[in-house]
Design a protein around this motif. Structure first.
Motif, PDB file in Angstrom:
ATOM      1  N   PHE A 109      16.875  11.627 -39.396  1.00 46.47           N
ATOM      2  CA  PHE A 109      16.541  11.268 -40.774  1.00 46.47           C
ATOM      3  C   PHE A 109      15.913  12.457 -41.504  1.00 46.47           C
ATOM      4  O   PHE A 109      16.182  12.694 -42.690  1.00 46.47           O
ATOM      5  N   GLU A 110      15.089  13.216 -40.777  1.00 41.66           N
ATOM      6  CA  GLU A 110      14.412  14.360 -41.379  1.00 41.66           C
ATOM      7  C   GLU A 110      15.396  15.387 -41.907  1.00 41.66           C
ATOM      8  O   GLU A 110      15.143  16.056 -42.920  1.00 41.66           O
ATOM      9  N   GLN A 111      16.543  15.505 -41.253  1.00 39.90           N
ATOM     10  CA  GLN A 111      17.549  16.481 -41.680  1.00 39.90           C
ATOM     11  C   GLN A 111      18.156  16.131 -43.032  1.00 39.90           C
ATOM     12  O   GLN A 111      18.749  16.986 -43.686  1.00 39.90           O
ATOM     13  N   THR A 112      18.008  14.887 -43.471  1.00 39.32           N
ATOM     14  CA  THR A 112      18.585  14.462 -44.747  1.00 39.32           C
ATOM     15  C   THR A 112      17.630  14.665 -45.916  1.00 39.32           C
ATOM     16  O   THR A 112      18.026  14.466 -47.076  1.00 39.32           O
ATOM     17  N   LEU A 113      16.387  15.080 -45.643  1.00 39.88           N
ATOM     18  CA  LEU A 113      15.374  15.160 -46.692  1.00 39.88           C
ATOM     19  C   LEU A 113      15.303  16.550 -47.307  1.00 39.88           C
ATOM     20  O   LEU A 113      15.490  17.553 -46.615  1.00 39.88           O
ATOM     21  N   PRO A 114      15.008  16.648 -48.593  1.00 40.27           N
ATOM     22  CA  PRO A 114      14.786  17.963 -49.216  1.00 40.27           C
ATOM     23  C   PRO A 114      13.543  18.623 -48.625  1.00 40.27           C
ATOM     24  O   PRO A 114      12.641  17.945 -48.125  1.00 40.27           O
ATOM     25  N   PRO A 115      13.473  19.946 -48.675  1.00 39.38           N
ATOM     26  CA  PRO A 115      12.284  20.650 -48.160  1.00 39.38           C
ATOM     27  C   PRO A 115      11.003  20.152 -48.810  1.00 39.38           C
ATOM     28  O   PRO A 115      10.950  19.951 -50.031  1.00 39.38           O
ATOM     29  N   GLY A 116       9.987  19.938 -47.995  1.00 39.91           N
ATOM     30  CA  GLY A 116       8.676  19.542 -48.488  1.00 39.91           C
ATOM     31  C   GLY A 116       8.484  18.068 -48.724  1.00 39.91           C
ATOM     32  O   GLY A 116       7.345  17.602 -48.852  1.00 39.91           O
ATOM     33  N   GLU A 117       9.561  17.295 -48.815  1.00 48.00           N
ATOM     34  CA  GLU A 117       9.416  15.861 -49.048  1.00 48.00           C
ATOM     35  C   GLU A 117       8.880  15.179 -47.790  1.00 48.00           C
ATOM     36  O   GLU A 117       9.381  15.410 -46.684  1.00 48.00           O
ATOM     37  N   PRO A 118       7.856  14.334 -47.902  1.00 46.64           N
ATOM     38  CA  PRO A 118       7.317  13.667 -46.714  1.00 46.64           C
ATOM     39  C   PRO A 118       8.367  12.793 -46.024  1.00 46.64           C
ATOM     40  O   PRO A 118       9.242  12.210 -46.677  1.00 46.64           O
ATOM     41  N   LEU A 119       8.272  12.730 -44.711  1.00 47.18           N
ATOM     42  CA  LEU A 119       9.094  11.811 -43.932  1.00 47.18           C
ATOM     43  C   LEU A 119       8.259  10.560 -43.683  1.00 47.18           C
ATOM     44  O   LEU A 119       7.187  10.625 -43.060  1.00 47.18           O
ATOM     45  N   ILE A 120       8.760   9.439 -44.162  1.00 51.18           N
ATOM     46  CA  ILE A 120       8.065   8.166 -43.989  1.00 51.18           C
ATOM     47  C   ILE A 120       8.945   7.261 -43.135  1.00 51.18           C
ATOM     48  O   ILE A 120      10.124   7.066 -43.427  1.00 51.18           O
ATOM     49  N   GLY A 121       8.374   6.738 -42.085  1.00 51.79           N
ATOM     50  CA  GLY A 121       9.059   5.759 -41.255  1.00 51.79           C
ATOM     51  C   GLY A 121       8.298   4.445 -41.270  1.00 51.79           C
ATOM     52  O   GLY A 121       7.128   4.386 -41.658  1.00 51.79           O
ATOM     53  N   TRP A 122       8.958   3.373 -40.823  1.00 58.60           N
ATOM     54  CA  TRP A 122       8.293   2.067 -40.825  1.00 58.60           C
ATOM     55  C   TRP A 122       8.860   1.211 -39.694  1.00 58.60           C
ATOM     56  O   TRP A 122       9.922   1.490 -39.143  1.00 58.60           O
ATOM     57  N   GLY A 123       8.109   0.173 -39.333  1.00 56.80           N
ATOM     58  CA  GLY A 123       8.585  -0.787 -38.342  1.00 56.80           C
ATOM     59  C   GLY A 123       8.232  -0.459 -36.907  1.00 56.80           C
ATOM     60  O   GLY A 123       8.511  -1.248 -36.006  1.00 56.80           O
ATOM     61  N   PHE A 124       7.617   0.700 -36.673  1.00 59.85           N
ATOM     62  CA  PHE A 124       7.292   1.111 -35.305  1.00 59.85           C
ATOM     63  C   PHE A 124       6.174   0.233 -34.738  1.00 59.85           C
ATOM     64  O   PHE A 124       5.267  -0.182 -35.459  1.00 59.85           O
ATOM     65  N   ASP A 125       6.239  -0.052 -33.420  1.00 58.08           N
ATOM     66  CA  ASP A 125       5.125  -0.737 -32.758  1.00 58.08           C
ATOM     67  C   ASP A 125       5.052  -0.293 -31.307  1.00 58.08           C
ATOM     68  O   ASP A 125       5.934  -0.617 -30.508  1.00 58.08           O
ATOM     69  N   PRO A 126       4.003   0.447 -30.962  1.00 52.28           N
ATOM     70  CA  PRO A 126       3.899   0.984 -29.599  1.00 52.28           C
ATOM     71  C   PRO A 126       3.662  -0.074 -28.540  1.00 52.28           C
ATOM     72  O   PRO A 126       3.809   0.201 -27.352  1.00 52.28           O
ATOM     73  N   ILE A 127       3.324  -1.298 -28.935  1.00 49.15           N
ATOM     74  CA  ILE A 127       3.020  -2.321 -27.945  1.00 49.15           C
ATOM     75  C   ILE A 127       4.249  -2.693 -27.114  1.00 49.15           C
ATOM     76  O   ILE A 127       4.130  -3.230 -26.017  1.00 49.15           O
ATOM     77  N   PHE A 128       5.447  -2.367 -27.630  1.00 49.98           N
ATOM     78  CA  PHE A 128       6.669  -2.686 -26.897  1.00 49.98           C
ATOM     79  C   PHE A 128       7.124  -1.568 -25.959  1.00 49.98           C
ATOM     80  O   PHE A 128       8.023  -1.777 -25.137  1.00 49.98           O
ATOM     81  N   LEU A 129       6.557  -0.381 -26.105  1.00 46.68           N
ATOM     82  CA  LEU A 129       7.097   0.775 -25.392  1.00 46.68           C
ATOM     83  C   LEU A 129       6.238   1.107 -24.168  1.00 46.68           C
ATOM     84  O   LEU A 129       5.008   1.138 -24.255  1.00 46.68           O
ATOM     85  N   PRO A 130       6.869   1.380 -23.035  1.00 44.68           N
ATOM     86  CA  PRO A 130       6.114   1.637 -21.802  1.00 44.68           C
ATOM     87  C   PRO A 130       5.509   3.031 -21.725  1.00 44.68           C
ATOM     88  O   PRO A 130       4.662   3.304 -20.887  1.00 44.68           O
ATOM     89  N   SER A 131       5.924   3.935 -22.607  1.00 46.63           N
ATOM     90  CA  SER A 131       5.459   5.319 -22.539  1.00 46.63           C
ATOM     91  C   SER A 131       4.083   5.449 -23.179  1.00 46.63           C
ATOM     92  O   SER A 131       3.487   4.474 -23.635  1.00 46.63           O
ATOM     93  N   GLU A 132       3.572   6.676 -23.223  1.00 43.33           N
ATOM     94  CA  GLU A 132       2.291   6.894 -23.882  1.00 43.33           C
ATOM     95  C   GLU A 132       2.397   6.547 -25.357  1.00 43.33           C
ATOM     96  O   GLU A 132       3.469   6.543 -25.948  1.00 43.33           O
ATOM     97  N   ARG A 133       1.264   6.259 -25.954  1.00 49.47           N
ATOM     98  CA  ARG A 133       1.225   5.853 -27.343  1.00 49.47           C
ATOM     99  C   ARG A 133       1.571   7.031 -28.257  1.00 49.47           C
ATOM    100  O   ARG A 133       1.175   8.165 -27.998  1.00 49.47           O
ATOM    101  N   MET A 134       2.326   6.780 -29.309  1.00 53.26           N
ATOM    102  CA  MET A 134       2.694   7.840 -30.240  1.00 53.26           C
ATOM    103  C   MET A 134       1.445   8.521 -30.792  1.00 53.26           C
ATOM    104  O   MET A 134       0.454   7.864 -31.126  1.00 53.26           O
ATOM    105  N   ASN A 135       1.490   9.859 -30.878  1.00 52.15           N
ATOM    106  CA  ASN A 135       0.383  10.603 -31.476  1.00 52.15           C
ATOM    107  C   ASN A 135       0.945  11.726 -32.353  1.00 52.15           C
ATOM    108  O   ASN A 135       2.157  11.899 -32.465  1.00 52.15           O
ATOM    109  N   ARG A 136       0.042  12.475 -32.956  1.00 47.42           N
ATOM    110  CA  ARG A 136       0.468  13.508 -33.907  1.00 47.42           C
ATOM    111  C   ARG A 136       1.325  14.581 -33.248  1.00 47.42           C
ATOM    112  O   ARG A 136       2.201  15.176 -33.900  1.00 47.42           O
ATOM    113  N   HIS A 137       1.114  14.843 -31.938  1.00 47.58           N
ATOM    114  CA  HIS A 137       1.888  15.876 -31.258  1.00 47.58           C
ATOM    115  C   HIS A 137       3.363  15.484 -31.153  1.00 47.58           C
ATOM    116  O   HIS A 137       4.246  16.348 -31.267  1.00 47.58           O
ATOM    117  N   HIS A 138       3.635  14.202 -30.936  1.00 40.49           N
ATOM    118  CA  HIS A 138       5.027  13.744 -30.944  1.00 40.49           C
ATOM    119  C   HIS A 138       5.668  14.017 -32.307  1.00 40.49           C
ATOM    120  O   HIS A 138       6.803  14.498 -32.390  1.00 40.49           O
TER     121      HIS A 138
END
Length: 542
Positions: A109-138
């Motif tokens: 999705f990021e590849q479709t955005l103009p330079p500098g425009e924020p990337l906004i995502g929605w609907g994520f929920d880490p409670i369903f995923l077995p891996s480590e919780r999403m953080n800024r490094h990801h």
């Protein structure tokens, strides 16, 4: 007086106890003239017969008593959720079941955005995923130059990359509740609840008001509702400015717009008395298709984000007990002011501590300013026990229950948030009905997909995603669930004299179905298809 049109159907479920079923309904000037057989309106003079719906089952148009206008416009952002979702155009967006898949999708999705425009995502929920919780490094692996904000499915948490955190001035020196830090004291990127989230949202252009109040967003919401058979829906936290009102009035006055909107003013940004006066001024601007004048109060957060306020014994993982979006003393002040000025309140309560504080506030307000017809509504009610429902009955308070949580989050609530005992009684529609309450059922879209028949299925069957039945004794009947998504929800909006049933004098709003929901197996209730709606007598087929 206009022409009389008599619609025929295989069956009409009226929700009118004096005439529960019919095969024909007569409509004049957007209202129901009569129900019965093909001759039901002959006494009124010449009629025109319309057989377009003869192969269908008609019900009163469904009423979604807790959803949000941004349910349509959220699709302008990148979907990052676990569950499959369908957008307003009917296109399927597959869910992502591990963090790598989420990051890969966001990178695309990021590849479709103009330079500098924020990337906004929605609907994520880490409670369903077995891996480590999403953080800024990801998120930094996607971009370190572009601000990135991923809004969680409950809209009470988000994760931001380093760039977005820096824009908000968040660092190890930050001392704001809800800014989560690692063991070195640095923000990890996760922000919980509104005080922590808003600085990042403002600086990256995440504007829930902007998502909700454009003509495109309103019409997109109308499309979402039509696909679900909904003819009346709320926007249950509206940032209502004068220019927003102008847009809403313009769109809802269009005869082709097949949805009645009921926005509730968000109780923030002013003193309690100022907010009450603002709600009253909005009420005066109401039209048939735009009903204004109620307010929405936020108390606690989300159970699956561990930000809801719960009673002892707390969360099974030992997490701290939630966050107050509105402190208890302010809840008391708001309740007293709205009660005094005659403003109906819809009050968010997920945890049972939040319910308890709110009921105390409502009781205190009612003693000072009696108002028998207030019909204040507790929204979500997820951990309320029988004792709290009994208090609601004593106070003439309605409950709008978030039954979808049983399916979407039930397994996670058992294992990770509240444990099996409380999970068996969460979203306890049976207890509420047994205490004599008027209840509604809702989706809180876009938190979960808008679909009243699915929501009714959740309350009837109480099955989780894995097929576990949570609280068999809290199941309600199909008839009770159908009432809750029609007349029950209309009652909570003070619209039951106009909508919610198919009977003479009410607005001609219908849901067009491909099967009779009272005749299918209760486990198949969610599979009954919606073919369209009738709004004020105007047919909208999908």
């Amino acid at each position: 007086m206009g022409n009389v049109t008599v619609f025929s159907a295989k069956k009409i479920i009226t929700m009118d106890p004096s005439k529960p079923t019919a095969t024909h309904v007569a409509v004049q000037d957007g209202k129901i003239l009569a129900t019965g057989g093909p001759d039901c309106a002959d006494a009124w003079g010449p009629v025109e017969h319309d057989s377009r719906l003869a192969h269908t089952t008609l019900m009163p148009g469904f009423v979604e008593g807790h959803a949000h206008l941004m349910a349509g416009a959220m699709w302008n952002y990148a979907y990052a959720g676990y569950h499959d979702r369908i957008d307003p155009q009917g296109d399927l967006h597959p869910g992502m079941t591990d963090l790598d898949a989420v990051i890969a999708s966001l990178q695309s999705f990021e590849q479709t955005l103009p330079p500098g425009e924020p990337l906004i995502g929605w609907g994520f929920d880490p409670i369903f995923l077995p891996s480590e919780r999403m953080n800024r490094h990801h998120l930094d692996t996607i971009s370190t130059d572009r601000p990135i904000v991923i809004i969680y499915s409950n809209f009470h948490l988000l994760c931001a990359n380093t760039k977005a955190l820096e824009m908000a001035g968040y660092s190890r020196e930050t001392n704001v509740e809800g800014v989560i830090k690692d063991n070195k004291g640095d923000p990890i990127g996760e922000l919980q609840e509104m005080a922590a989230m808003f600085p990042v949202m403002r600086r990256t252009g995440v504007d829930f008001r902007g998502l909700s109040q454009t003509e495109q967003a309103i019409r997109s919401y109308g499309d979402v509702c039509c696909r679900a058979g909904v003819t009346t829906a709320t926007d249950l936290y509206s940032h209502m400015e004068q220019e927003d009102l102008s847009v809403l009035l313009s769109v809802t006055s269009d005869p082709s717009f097949g949805l009645r909107l009921v926005p509730a003013l968000g109780a923030a940004g002013g003193s309690p008395d100022e907010l009450a006066q603002r709600a009253l001024s909005l009420r005066a601007a109401s039209t048939d298709k735009l009903r204004l004048g109620a307010v929405k109060l936020m108390t606690d957060g989300a159970i699956q984000g561990w930000t809801a306020r719960v009673k002892w014994p707390g969360y099974v993982g030992g997490q701290p007990n939630g966050i107050w979006n509105t402190p208890p003393e302010t809840i008391f002040s708001l309740c007293e002011s709205m009660q005094k000025h005659g403003v109906q309140m819809h009050i968010h309560v997920n945890g049972d501590e939040a319910s308890s504080v709110t009921l105390d506030a409502l009781e205190s307000a009612a003693r000072k300013h009696p108002w028998a017809g207030a019909r204040h509504v507790l929204q979500h009610c997820q951990l309320m026990g029988r004792d709290q429902f009994r208090r609601c009955a004593d106070l003439n308070v309605c409950t709008n229950i978030f039954s979808n949580h049983i399916y979407y989050f039930g397994d996670q609530h058992v294992a990770l948030t509240i444990g099996i005992d409380r999970a068996h009684r969460m979203d306890a529609a049976r207890s509420a009905l047994d205490e004599g309450l008027r209840i509604a059922l809702h989706s809180d879209a876009p938190v979960t997909p808008l679909g009243p028949l699915f929501t009714a299925w959740c309350a009837v069957n109480r099955q989780t995603m894995t097929g576990q039945v949570l609280g068999e004794n809290q199941c309600i009947t199909v008839d009770e669930a159908l009432y809750a998504i029609t007349l029950g929800a209309a009652y909570t909006l003070k619209l039951d004299a106009e909508i919610g049933s198919i009977e003479t004098g009410k607005t001609a709003d219908f849901a067009i179905l491909d099967q009779d929901p009272t005749e299918v197996d209760p486990t198949a209730l969610k599979d009954v298809g919606v073919l369209g709606t009738v709004s004020g007598g105007n047919v909208r087929l999908l």
